[in-house]
Write an enzyme that holds these catalytic residues in place. Structure first.
Site, PDB file in Angstrom:
ATOM      1  N   GLU A  33      41.786  42.741  44.164  1.00  0.00           N
ATOM      2  CA  GLU A  33      41.541  41.640  43.230  1.00  0.00           C
ATOM      3  C   GLU A  33      40.119  41.251  42.857  1.00  0.00           C
ATOM      4  O   GLU A  33      39.525  40.418  43.749  1.00  0.00           O
ATOM      5  CB  GLU A  33      42.209  40.332  43.452  1.00  0.00           C
ATOM      6  N   LYS A  88      44.491  43.338  40.422  1.00  0.00           N
ATOM      7  CA  LYS A  88      44.802  42.223  39.665  1.00  0.00           C
ATOM      8  C   LYS A  88      43.279  41.614  39.271  1.00  0.00           C
ATOM      9  O   LYS A  88      42.333  41.617  39.997  1.00  0.00           O
ATOM     10  CB  LYS A  88      44.982  41.016  40.815  1.00  0.00           C
TER      11      LYS A  88
END
Length: 295
Positions: free
Chosen positions: A176, A213
């Site tokens: 992420e 992400k």
């Protein structure tokens, strides 16, 4: 079970719920739920309260595998029970939902336009515990504030370095590298980030895959190359400060990208609501996020 869960994430219709608020973000999450800081006097009481909130969400009739593919858990949630079962077992056996574990320990101060992750001590032991708890994957977050090529390269390098360690530990990493949605040069950061990710994907082993992400891009469909990449199991999006309505509207313009929302998922929920009203509000939120995720 791992292969079954992998196929569920790869092909399933739905989204990933992020219920991984840690020590720093928990007070804000509880406040949004209607529990003020004077309701608890220490960290343990705070985590008891947030586990109660998470348990109420997970046991709600609207919270099912029909629309939710996975849940990202905080470490303390992994080690607690829901309705007499360890949380990951409850989610998979009762709901058909795959569990991921937040493994990062927060971020360093801003440098070269980014915030790298702090070191993750004891990661190997944490991965072993996660395996025993039937966790499928992990998630770790760092943040890009400026379109600084050097900083973004360091962010991606660090994410992939830990990602490979997690793969070696038998779990699926969600990388992420968030881009701050308020960054004045967000689009340039997205271009630099995608370029670096594509470069580092080529360093993965023949049978290795990761998940990503990412912040919802400014250009519609900008991450399609990542969505369709053979080394990427799934691309998920964070709400990143957008309201739920804004986030789902933007997400729907990015085919193949599914939601992994936290604050946007919890929007409108309150400790004072009856179970019936709580479930209705949660159902509306889930339905909106689900529809945007299957476009």
């Amino acid at each position: 079970m791992k292969n079954q869960q992998k196929e569920r994430i790869r092909k399933g219709g739905g989204f990933i719920a992020a219920l991984d608020q840690s020590g720093g973000s928990t007070p804000k999450a509880l406040a949004g739920y209607g529990i003020k800081e004077d309701a608890y006097s220490n960290e343990e009481e705070m985590f008891d309260l947030v586990h109660g909130m998470r348990s109420r969400i997970m046991t709600s009739p609207s919270f099912t595998g029909d629309k939710i593919l996975g849940v990202i858990l905080f470490e303390k949630t992994m080690d607690r029970e829901v309705e007499g079962m360890m949380t990951p077992d409850y989610l998979w056996e009762k709901k058909g939902i795959v569990s991921f574990l937040k493994v990062d320990k927060g971020m360093e101060d801003l440098s070269e336009g980014v915030q790298l992750m702090k070191p993750i001590p004891g990661l190997e032991e944490m991965l072993q515990r996660a395996q025993k708890r039937n966790i499928f994957g992990t998630k770790m977050r760092s943040v890009i504030k400026e379109a600084n090529a050097t900083g973004i390269e360091k962010i991606v390098s660090q994410q992939f370095e830990y990602g490979k360690e997690i793969l070696d530990g038998g779990l699926m990493p969600i990388l992420e590298p968030e881009i701050d949605i308020h960054s004045p040069d967000k689009e340039e950061s997205e271009k630099l980030l995608k370029e670096e990710i594509l470069k580092y994907l080529n360093t993965l082993g023949e049978d290795q895959m990761i998940m990503l992400k990412l912040s919802i891009p400014s250009e519609e469909g900008f991450y399609s190359e990542l969505v369709n990449h053979p080394k990427v199991l799934r691309v998920v999006a964070l709400s990143g400060g957008y309201s739920r309505d804004e986030a789902v509207e933007l997400l729907a313009k990015n085919p193949g990208v599914i939601a992994s929302f936290s604050r946007a998922l919890l929007e409108g929920l309150s400790v004072e609501q009856s179970d019936e009203i709580f479930d209705l509000v949660l159902r509306e939120s889930i339905d909106k996020i689900y529809q945007a995720s299957i476009q």
